[in-house]
Design a protein around this motif. Structure first.
Motif, PDB file in Angstrom:
ATOM      1  N   ILE A  32      33.181  25.403  29.332  1.00  0.00           N
ATOM      2  CA  ILE A  32      32.450  26.314  30.201  1.00  0.00           C
ATOM      3  C   ILE A  32      33.089  26.296  31.590  1.00  0.00           C
ATOM      4  N   VAL A  33      32.737  27.281  32.406  1.00  0.00           N
ATOM      5  CA  VAL A  33      33.233  27.380  33.780  1.00  0.00           C
ATOM      6  C   VAL A  33      32.039  27.416  34.713  1.00  0.00           C
ATOM      7  N   VAL A  34      32.165  26.742  35.858  1.00  0.00           N
ATOM      8  CA  VAL A  34      31.084  26.650  36.834  1.00  0.00           C
ATOM      9  C   VAL A  34      31.573  27.227  38.156  1.00  0.00           C
ATOM     10  N   VAL A  35      30.761  28.081  38.762  1.00  0.00           N
ATOM     11  CA  VAL A  35      31.076  28.646  40.072  1.00  0.00           C
ATOM     12  C   VAL A  35      29.929  28.309  41.027  1.00  0.00           C
ATOM     13  N   ALA A  36      30.229  27.534  42.055  1.00  0.00           N
ATOM     14  CA  ALA A  36      29.239  27.227  43.086  1.00  0.00           C
ATOM     15  C   ALA A  36      29.405  28.210  44.230  1.00  0.00           C
ATOM     16  N   GLY A  37      28.296  28.720  44.733  1.00  0.00           N
ATOM     17  CA  GLY A  37      28.338  29.760  45.754  1.00  0.00           C
ATOM     18  C   GLY A  37      28.211  31.129  45.135  1.00  0.00           C
ATOM     19  N   ALA A  38      27.317  31.241  44.169  1.00  0.00           N
ATOM     20  CA  ALA A  38      27.205  32.461  43.367  1.00  0.00           C
ATOM     21  C   ALA A  38      26.711  33.664  44.152  1.00  0.00           C
ATOM     22  N   THR A  39      26.060  33.438  45.289  1.00  0.00           N
ATOM     23  CA  THR A  39      25.549  34.576  46.058  1.00  0.00           C
ATOM     24  C   THR A  39      26.550  35.095  47.075  1.00  0.00           C
ATOM     25  N   GLY A  40      27.665  34.417  47.234  1.00  0.00           N
ATOM     26  CA  GLY A  40      28.690  34.879  48.158  1.00  0.00           C
ATOM     27  C   GLY A  40      29.578  35.931  47.537  1.00  0.00           C
ATOM     28  N   GLY A  41      30.345  36.629  48.373  1.00  0.00           N
ATOM     29  CA  GLY A  41      31.192  37.706  47.872  1.00  0.00           C
ATOM     30  C   GLY A  41      32.246  37.226  46.899  1.00  0.00           C
ATOM     31  N   ILE A  42      32.950  36.148  47.237  1.00  0.00           N
ATOM     32  CA  ILE A  42      33.989  35.635  46.342  1.00  0.00           C
ATOM     33  C   ILE A  42      33.366  35.012  45.104  1.00  0.00           C
ATOM     34  N   GLY A  43      32.286  34.249  45.281  1.00  0.00           N
ATOM     35  CA  GLY A  43      31.635  33.630  44.126  1.00  0.00           C
ATOM     36  C   GLY A  43      31.162  34.654  43.113  1.00  0.00           C
ATOM     37  N   ALA A  44      30.520  35.715  43.591  1.00  0.00           N
ATOM     38  CA  ALA A  44      30.041  36.763  42.687  1.00  0.00           C
ATOM     39  C   ALA A  44      31.199  37.439  41.968  1.00  0.00           C
ATOM     40  N   ALA A  45      32.303  37.661  42.696  1.00  0.00           N
ATOM     41  CA  ALA A  45      33.466  38.302  42.074  1.00  0.00           C
ATOM     42  C   ALA A  45      34.101  37.392  41.027  1.00  0.00           C
ATOM     43  N   LEU A  46      34.118  36.099  41.276  1.00  0.00           N
ATOM     44  CA  LEU A  46      34.651  35.157  40.288  1.00  0.00           C
ATOM     45  C   LEU A  46      33.807  35.175  39.014  1.00  0.00           C
ATOM     46  N   ILE A  47      32.502  35.183  39.188  1.00  0.00           N
ATOM     47  CA  ILE A  47      31.614  35.206  38.017  1.00  0.00           C
ATOM     48  C   ILE A  47      31.837  36.470  37.207  1.00  0.00           C
ATOM     49  N   ALA A  48      31.972  37.614  37.873  1.00  0.00           N
ATOM     50  CA  ALA A  48      32.209  38.876  37.169  1.00  0.00           C
ATOM     51  C   ALA A  48      33.533  38.840  36.409  1.00  0.00           C
ATOM     52  N   ALA A  49      34.563  38.246  37.033  1.00  0.00           N
ATOM     53  CA  ALA A  49      35.876  38.202  36.398  1.00  0.00           C
ATOM     54  C   ALA A  49      35.913  37.238  35.218  1.00  0.00           C
ATOM     55  N   LEU A  50      35.119  36.178  35.285  1.00  0.00           N
ATOM     56  CA  LEU A  50      35.151  35.152  34.245  1.00  0.00           C
ATOM     57  C   LEU A  50      34.226  35.435  33.078  1.00  0.00           C
ATOM     58  N   ARG A  51      33.306  36.351  33.257  1.00  0.00           N
ATOM     59  CA  ARG A  51      32.283  36.557  32.233  1.00  0.00           C
ATOM     60  C   ARG A  51      32.883  36.896  30.869  1.00  0.00           C
ATOM     61  N   ASP A  52      33.957  37.650  30.845  1.00  0.00           N
ATOM     62  CA  ASP A  52      34.546  38.063  29.577  1.00  0.00           C
ATOM     63  C   ASP A  52      35.801  37.271  29.216  1.00  0.00           C
ATOM     64  N   GLU A  58      46.201  41.410  56.418  1.00  0.00           N
ATOM     65  CA  GLU A  58      45.845  41.924  55.096  1.00  0.00           C
ATOM     66  C   GLU A  58      44.445  41.465  54.722  1.00  0.00           C
ATOM     67  N   LEU A  59      43.605  42.415  54.337  1.00  0.00           N
ATOM     68  CA  LEU A  59      42.221  42.127  54.000  1.00  0.00           C
ATOM     69  C   LEU A  59      42.010  42.420  52.520  1.00  0.00           C
ATOM     70  N   PHE A  60      41.623  41.396  51.771  1.00  0.00           N
ATOM     71  CA  PHE A  60      41.420  41.542  50.334  1.00  0.00           C
ATOM     72  C   PHE A  60      39.957  41.871  50.024  1.00  0.00           C
ATOM     73  N   THR A  61      39.734  42.663  48.993  1.00  0.00           N
ATOM     74  CA  THR A  61      38.386  42.830  48.479  1.00  0.00           C
ATOM     75  C   THR A  61      38.023  41.574  47.687  1.00  0.00           C
ATOM     76  N   PRO A  62      36.728  41.285  47.513  1.00  0.00           N
ATOM     77  CA  PRO A  62      36.357  40.113  46.721  1.00  0.00           C
ATOM     78  C   PRO A  62      36.946  40.114  45.305  1.00  0.00           C
ATOM     79  N   PRO A  63      36.931  41.248  44.548  1.00  0.00           N
ATOM     80  CA  PRO A  63      37.559  41.208  43.222  1.00  0.00           C
ATOM     81  C   PRO A  63      39.046  40.888  43.272  1.00  0.00           C
ATOM     82  N   THR A  64      39.751  41.428  44.273  1.00  0.00           N
ATOM     83  CA  THR A  64      41.173  41.112  44.398  1.00  0.00           C
ATOM     84  C   THR A  64      41.364  39.631  44.696  1.00  0.00           C
ATOM     85  N   ALA A  65      40.561  39.093  45.610  1.00  0.00           N
ATOM     86  CA  ALA A  65      40.659  37.669  45.936  1.00  0.00           C
ATOM     87  C   ALA A  65      40.354  36.808  44.716  1.00  0.00           C
ATOM     88  N   ALA A  66      39.342  37.200  43.943  1.00  0.00           N
ATOM     89  CA  ALA A  66      39.008  36.443  42.736  1.00  0.00           C
ATOM     90  C   ALA A  66      40.171  36.445  41.754  1.00  0.00           C
TER      91      ALA A  66
END
Length: 240
Positions: free
Chosen positions: A5-25, A204-212
């Motif tokens: 399994i994978v764990v992401v701490a900081g799920a309510t932050g922009g990067i944390g939420a993007a990581l969770i979305a990217a890892l779900r599948d 350079e400014l990254f979007t959260p999905p790009t950073a994830a």
């Protein structure tokens, strides 16, 4: 066999939420576990993801979360996507005269102590017989060798402290988990409430999905020899 399994701490932050979305599948993991003090907006637990309440500075909530995580599977990837740069009444200091004890203490609590406590509770759950990665998001400004501009005393110092804590944990972790990796990562300047107010022109400014995506690619490229390192969003080592 225990499921990875994978764990992401900081799920309510922009990067944390993007990581969770990217890892779900991601087929490598049977489950994505999100940790945060409050439930993320529009969050629903399902067969592939679970939210657990956890306060970075509350040992009891972290211990409870670790027990739940152990029941779900083996965490082979943990990403701590938390951080504090500014808050109401507190901004990055431009000079020594702006230093405030309470603000410094809070920055060290959130940026260094909290991730270290997560490591304390979750690193023992990593597998000993196969690869795993624990990563905490740091910042390039936490590099002593890269500090040419000064300022931002508390944020710089707290991220430098985080780097030392994770590097030290990596040395200990290697003794029992030789295939494990512990690192800190600089995600770049990301369009989140944390850093966007300070994104200057030309940076350079990254979007959260790009950073994830950058973060996950860097983690996929790391091996045991890289443990204890400090890396940028592009995978390049950052000087201490």
């Amino acid at each position: 066999m225990t499921e990875d399994i994978v764990v992401v701490a900081g799920a309510t932050g922009g990067i944390g939420a993007a990581l969770i979305a990217a890892l779900r599948d991601d087929a490598r993991y049977s489950h994505v576990v999100a940790l945060s003090r409050r439930r993320p907006d529009r969050w629903t637990d399902d067969a592939r993801r679970t939210w657990l309440p956890a306060d970075l500075l509350d040992d009891a909530t972290l211990a409870a979360a670790a027990r739940r995580i152990a029941g779900l599977g083996t965490p082979t990837r943990v990403v701590v996507a938390t951080g504090l740069l500014h808050a109401p009444g507190a901004a990055p200091e431009k000079a020594l005269r702006a230093l405030d004890a309470a603000t410094l203490t809070r920055l060290f609590e959130v940026n260094a102590t909290g991730p270290a406590l997560i490591a304390r509770h979750l690193l023992p759950l990593a597998p000993r017989d196969r690869a795993s990665v624990f990563a905490a998001l740091s910042a390039r400004v936490g590099s002593l060798g890269d500090n040419a501009l000064g300022g931002w005393y508390g944020y710089r110092a707290s991220k430098a402290a985080l780097n030392m804590l994770i590097r030290t944990a990596a040395i200990e972790h290697r003794r029992t988990h030789p295939l494990g990796v512990c690192v800190t990562l600089h995600p770049g300047t990301v369009a989140t409430p944390l850093s966007q107010p300070f994104a200057g022109s030309g940076r350079e400014l990254f979007t959260p999905p790009t950073a994830a995506g950058h973060i996950l690619r860097v983690l996929d490229g790391l091996g045991p020899a890289d443990s204890g390192g400090f890396y940028g969003w592009d995978g390049a080592p950052i000087p201490w």
